[in-house]
Design an enzyme around this catalytic site. Structure first.
Site, PDB file in Angstrom:
ATOM      1  N   LYS A 170       8.878 -31.369  73.407  1.00  0.00           N
ATOM      2  CA  LYS A 170       8.711 -32.670  74.066  1.00  0.00           C
ATOM      3  C   LYS A 170      10.062 -33.161  74.584  1.00  0.00           C
ATOM      4  CE  LYS A 170       8.814 -37.117  73.275  1.00  0.00           C
ATOM      5  NZ  LYS A 170       9.207 -37.518  74.628  1.00  0.00           N
TER       6      LYS A 170
ATOM      7  N   THR B 103      14.947 -43.949  66.198  1.00  0.00           N
ATOM      8  CA  THR B 103      13.822 -43.028  66.375  1.00  0.00           C
ATOM      9  C   THR B 103      13.821 -41.980  65.269  1.00  0.00           C
ATOM     10  OG1 THR B 103      14.266 -43.267  68.739  1.00  0.00           O
ATOM     11  CG2 THR B 103      12.596 -41.670  68.114  1.00  0.00           C
ATOM     12  N   GLY B 104      14.996 -41.491  64.926  1.00  0.00           N
ATOM     13  CA  GLY B 104      15.094 -40.446  63.901  1.00  0.00           C
ATOM     14  C   GLY B 104      14.551 -40.908  62.557  1.00  0.00           C
TER      15      GLY B 104
ATOM     16  N   GLU C  48      26.863 -47.477  68.525  1.00  0.00           N
ATOM     17  CA  GLU C  48      26.934 -46.411  69.524  1.00  0.00           C
ATOM     18  C   GLU C  48      26.508 -47.023  70.859  1.00  0.00           C
ATOM     19  OE1 GLU C  48      23.847 -43.426  69.862  1.00  0.00           O
ATOM     20  OE2 GLU C  48      25.361 -41.862  70.069  1.00  0.00           O
TER      21      GLU C  48
ATOM     22  N   GLU D   6      19.313 -34.684  64.599  1.00  0.00           N
ATOM     23  CA  GLU D   6      20.623 -34.706  65.274  1.00  0.00           C
ATOM     24  C   GLU D   6      20.702 -36.059  65.962  1.00  0.00           C
ATOM     25  OE1 GLU D   6      22.891 -32.344  65.092  1.00  0.00           O
ATOM     26  OE2 GLU D   6      21.607 -30.937  64.021  1.00  0.00           O
TER      27      GLU D   6
ATOM     28  N   GLY E  19      18.168 -37.341  69.082  1.00  0.00           N
ATOM     29  CA  GLY E  19      18.002 -38.637  69.732  1.00  0.00           C
ATOM     30  C   GLY E  19      18.670 -39.714  68.911  1.00  0.00           C
ATOM     31  N   GLY E  20      18.200 -40.931  69.053  1.00  0.00           N
ATOM     32  CA  GLY E  20      18.848 -42.072  68.418  1.00  0.00           C
ATOM     33  C   GLY E  20      18.466 -42.234  66.949  1.00  0.00           C
TER      34      GLY E  20
ATOM     35  N   GLU F 291      10.945 -38.459  78.236  1.00  0.00           N
ATOM     36  CA  GLU F 291      10.121 -38.868  79.370  1.00  0.00           C
ATOM     37  C   GLU F 291      10.992 -39.273  80.566  1.00  0.00           C
ATOM     38  OE1 GLU F 291      10.528 -40.317  76.542  1.00  0.00           O
ATOM     39  OE2 GLU F 291      10.531 -42.504  76.616  1.00  0.00           O
TER      40      GLU F 291
ATOM     41  N   CYS G 167      26.701 -37.553  72.969  1.00  0.00           N
ATOM     42  CA  CYS G 167      26.634 -37.959  71.556  1.00  0.00           C
ATOM     43  C   CYS G 167      27.992 -37.857  70.891  1.00  0.00           C
ATOM     44  CB  CYS G 167      25.608 -37.117  70.815  1.00  0.00           C
ATOM     45  SG  CYS G 167      25.884 -35.346  71.008  1.00  0.00           S
TER      46      CYS G 167
END
Ligand code: NAD
Length: 521
Positions: free
Chosen positions: A196, A253-254, A407, A271, A249-250, A199, A305
């Site tokens: 995925k 979300t993680g 960040e 990550e 990702g962030g 988007e 990142c």
């Protein structure tokens, strides 16, 4: 024939790829390209112009469930995991060859989708090729081992088997690169998967899955869905059929994904973000250090990142270093990534642009000194609809400021000053993240102390930003909990199994056998 158009009038991609990409369908489930089950689509925007350049199918939760089910069925059928390692490696190498064949088109796709310069996209593609070839070679060398159990009759072996069904979720800043760090080892290990992409930037991954199909990856092994996490995330992560979720990702979300996966005890490799210190001592090679601090924070408009967004500089040279950085930042050539003279592109989206403006306001309110940048560059030649944001430097920052702790994920450098080595180390470690750090000093002993003392997944000494497929990549602290690349990056996709074989079977002899003389004694 449809071609993806850019505002410059040049086709964004070559004819061959553009036709299948623009026409779709864009979801790939169980070896079939298909449209979304509810007909949903998403417009993709060229960040250099703000204009829609193409439209792709957007998956529903049902499509995501179907993709996981296809991966589950393919894994349980056992054909891919039973495919000889040499054959799986050959397919990876074939994908790499096809990538090289189509690299010009793929680079244009990546640039139009992300805004990064064509040169950066080409470097990304070369790195994707290296990762594919690296894992093709690594998996051919068995990591299985014998264990001495102290009994010559026993053959004890550790073997490595594919973990099963993997969900691979990637961000928008290095779309194809990041997902290749997952797809390559997952294919090598014999897993099946659902990829995925973000988007915001799915196009290069769609093109890549076409190449995987052409290279001979069997139906059901690699499935592809794209769409917003809010729409399809739970179907992919809160799913008992999934054995591993590899997410880049962030942090927010993680952690959400880790919670979704917990009831199923799916393995979760994260990550996440970084707030990376770049420490410069007065004894450093200053021209090199200044140049690399500049590159480390402003490459790809800071949307990296591992960007070195926190300059931590020794007080005695701070003014000299900051003045030089301001001068250099002002001369960075920003522009459309398709224009070969551009050295950096726009931000990826309007949301990112808004976020940068908010951080600049916050920094000023917090008392940091805005020395350069802070908004749209003063240039008439940049497309009015593009998401432009000038390289920005805040001086006189400290750890109480959110521009130093958050960040920002954009072209904003904060400057903190230190007096002693221990202060520099304490500042470098004073972050909830721990992805990457840089140190500049000509004192070897000090360099060694700092590289060992910094709690970050990668530490560069007198250099910044480099990585290689053979070396593990990942974070300490809230930057993540797994490792990509290197042998560990393959092990993420494997289960270690212990096989104990006795060549001279005998009773265990623990419980007495009725009637046995010794047992009744
Ligand atoms: P993001 O967390 O917003 O999105 C990442 C991916 O997760 C996207 O594909 C998104 O659609 C998906 N997602 C969102 N919600 C989800 C949900 N509930 N369930 C499942 N998937 C969901 O991150 P982003 O803005 O795309 O990327 C920027 C972040 O990525 C930064 O924090 C950056 O540091 C990080 N990043 C880390 C590394 C690394 O190697 N550690 C590399 C690149 C980027």
């Amino acid at each position: 024939m449809t071609e993806i158009a850019t505002e410059t009038g040049t086709p964004a991609v070559g004819v061959e790829l553009s036709e299948r990409l623009t026409a779709g369908p864009h979801l790939y489930i169980d070896g079939r390209w298909q449209h979304s089950s509810d007909g949903g689509t998403r417009d993709l925007i060229n960040p250099a112009t703000g204009a829609v350049f193409t439209t792709v199918d957007e998956a529903t939760a049902d499509d995501a469930l179907a993709a996981v089910a296809a991966a589950r069925a393919a894994f349980d059928a056992g054909e891919w995991s039973a495919t000889p390692v040499a054959e799986r490696a050959a397919i990876l190498r074939r994908i790499a060859d096809l990538l090289v064949r189509d690299r010009e088109e793929l680079a244009r796709i990546e640039t139009v989708d992300t805004g990064k310069t064509l040169e950066e996209s080409k470097i990304d593609l070369a790195d994707v090729e290296s990762v594919l070839r690296y894992y093709a070679s690594l998996v051919e060398v068995s990591a299985d081992r014998l264990v001495d159990v102290g009994n010559p009759a026993v053959v004890s072996r550790i073997v490595h088997e594919p973990i099963g069904v993997c969900v691979l979720i990637a961000p928008w800043n290095y779309p194809l690169l990041q997902i290749s760090w997952k797809i390559a080892p997952a294919l090598a290990a014999g897993c099946t998967m659902v990829a995925k992409p973000s988007e915001v930037t799915p196009l290069s991954t769609i093109a890549f899955v076409h190449l995987c199909e052409e290279a001979g990856v069997p139906a059901g092994v690699l499935n592809l869905v794209q769409g917003a996490g809010s729409a399809i995330g739970d179907a992919l992560t809160d799913n008992p059929d999934v054995d591993l979720i590899s997410f880049t990702g962030g942090l927010t979300t993680g952690t959400r994904i880790a919670k979704a996966a917990a009831p199923h005890v799916s393995r979760v490799a994260l990550e996440l973000g970084g707030k990376n210190p770049h420490i410069v001592f007065a004894d450093a090679d200053l021209p090199a250090a200044i140049d690399q601090v500049l590159t480390g924070v402003f490459l790809h408009s800071g949307q990296v990142c591992s960007a070195g967004t926190r300059l931590i500089v020794e007080e005695s040279i701070a003014d000299e270093v900051v003045d030089a950085l301001i001068e250099r930042a002002g001369s960075i050539r920003m522009g459309d990534g398709l224009d070969p003279s551009s050295r950096t592109g726009p931000l990826v989206s309007e949301a990112q642009l808004t976020k940068m403006h908010e951080y600049v306001k916050l920094g000023v309110d917090e008392g940091a000194v805005l020395r350069t940048g802070g908004g749209r560059p003063d240039r008439d030649d940049l497309s009015p609809g593009g998401y432009w944001f000038a390289p920005t430097i805040f001086d006189r920052c400290d750890r109480s400021m959110r521009i130093v702790s958050d960040e920002t994920f954009g072209p904003i450098l904060t400057v903190e000053r230190f007096g002693t080595e221990s202060e520099a180390l304490a500042l470098g470690n004073d972050t909830e993240y721990g992805l990457a750090a840089g140190v500049w000093t000509s004192d070897d002993a000090r360099g060694e102390r700092l590289t060992r003392g910094l709690r970050h997944g990668t530490v560069w000494l007198n250099d910044f930003g480099y990585y290689t497929p053979a070396a593990e990549w990942g974070g300490f602290g809230k930057s993540g909990n797994g490792r990509e690349l290197g042998p560990t990056g393959l092990a993420e996709y494997q289960e270690a199994k212990h096989i104990w074989k006795n060549t001279s079977p005998a009773p265990a002899g623990w419980f007495p056998v009725p009637g046995d003389d010794d047992a009744t004694a």
